[in-house]
Design a protein around this motif. Structure first.
Motif, PDB file in Angstrom:
ATOM      1  N   ASP A  99       0.820  -1.216   0.000  1.00 11.80           N
ATOM      2  CA  ASP A  99       0.000   0.000   0.000  1.00 11.80           C
ATOM      3  C   ASP A  99       0.853   1.264   0.000  1.00 11.80           C
ATOM      4  N   ASP A 124      -9.097  -8.463   0.980  1.00  9.72           N
ATOM      5  CA  ASP A 124      -9.430  -7.874  -0.323  1.00  9.72           C
ATOM      6  C   ASP A 124      -8.846  -8.578  -1.528  1.00  9.72           C
ATOM      7  N   ARG A 147      -5.140  -8.466  -5.291  1.00  8.15           N
ATOM      8  CA  ARG A 147      -5.659  -7.440  -4.381  1.00  8.15           C
ATOM      9  C   ARG A 147      -5.469  -6.097  -5.071  1.00  8.15           C
ATOM     10  N   PRO A 148      -6.555  -5.337  -5.240  1.00  9.11           N
ATOM     11  CA  PRO A 148      -6.431  -4.041  -5.907  1.00  9.11           C
ATOM     12  C   PRO A 148      -5.510  -3.098  -5.136  1.00  9.11           C
ATOM     13  N   GLU A 152      -7.450   1.899  -6.051  1.00 11.02           N
ATOM     14  CA  GLU A 152      -8.606   1.136  -6.561  1.00 11.02           C
ATOM     15  C   GLU A 152      -9.582   0.815  -5.441  1.00 11.02           C
ATOM     16  N   ARG A 153      -9.082   0.394  -4.285  1.00 13.25           N
ATOM     17  CA  ARG A 153      -9.963   0.045  -3.171  1.00 13.25           C
ATOM     18  C   ARG A 153     -10.700   1.268  -2.657  1.00 13.25           C
ATOM     19  N   GLU A 154     -10.009   2.397  -2.577  1.00 15.54           N
ATOM     20  CA  GLU A 154     -10.675   3.625  -2.104  1.00 15.54           C
ATOM     21  C   GLU A 154     -11.713   4.087  -3.111  1.00 15.54           C
ATOM     22  N   LYS A 156     -13.603   2.159  -4.951  1.00 10.22           N
ATOM     23  CA  LYS A 156     -14.779   1.321  -4.771  1.00 10.22           C
ATOM     24  C   LYS A 156     -15.621   1.785  -3.593  1.00 10.22           C
ATOM     25  N   LYS A 157     -14.963   2.277  -2.554  1.00  9.23           N
ATOM     26  CA  LYS A 157     -15.677   2.743  -1.363  1.00  9.23           C
ATOM     27  C   LYS A 157     -16.509   3.985  -1.642  1.00  9.23           C
TER      28      LYS A 157
END
Length: 159
Positions: A99, A124, A147-148, A152-154, A156-157
């Motif tokens: 990250d 994830d 795992r993105p 990318e994960r933020e 999606k949120k």
């Protein structure tokens, strides 16, 4: 238990655990661990208070943001200490490193290793492929998991 940088002096214990944990497969040798550490891969160990190694994990990062990719090379915990959260703590350190450079992270896991797949899914990862006969000499299949990146994960949120 404490987590810390895996040093050359820890490598014989890693190879010993490899022989026990991955018997019937192709366990890593001392030379393979040394090569990865010397190449600059991120390797950490889980140590008891007396500095006895009970687990280890490794991650390689390729490229740089925004195109960084990370690959989990290994996560292993002494069979006598499995189920205590050591693998989870090791994985968390690897993912924090990924990250930090906004890397997409990949790994392979045996298709029949439900506990590991559960850990990865909870962090994830998603199955994105199947590698037939990946593990040798057993010929066991592996799932490739992805795992993105943090971005990318933020994304999606917020959507």
């Amino acid at each position: 238990m404490r987590l810390g940088t895996l040093l050359r002096k820890d490598v014989p214990r890693c190879a010993e655990l490899e022989q026990e944990i991955f018997a019937g497969e192709d366990p890593w040798s001392v030379g393979m661990f040394v090569s990865e550490i010397e190449a600059g891969a991120f390797y950490i160990g889980a140590f008891e208070e007396d500095d006895h190694l009970v687990g280890y994990a490794g991650l390689a990062v390729i490229g740089s943001p925004p195109n960084a990719e990370a690959e989990v090379h290994t996560i292993a915990v002494d069979p006598k200490r499995q189920g205590e959260g050591i693998g989870k703590a090791l994985l968390r350190q690897l993912l924090d490193r990924a990250d930090a450079v906004n890397a997409v992270t990949f790994l392979e896991v045996r298709t029949d290793n439900e506990s590991a797949k559960g850990l990865y899914t909870a962090n994830d990862f998603e199955v994105v492929g199947l590698r037939k006969r990946y593990y040798q000499p057993s010929g066991a299949d592996a799932h490739t998991m992805r795992r993105p990146s943090l971005t990318e994960r933020e994304g999606k949120k917020t959507s």
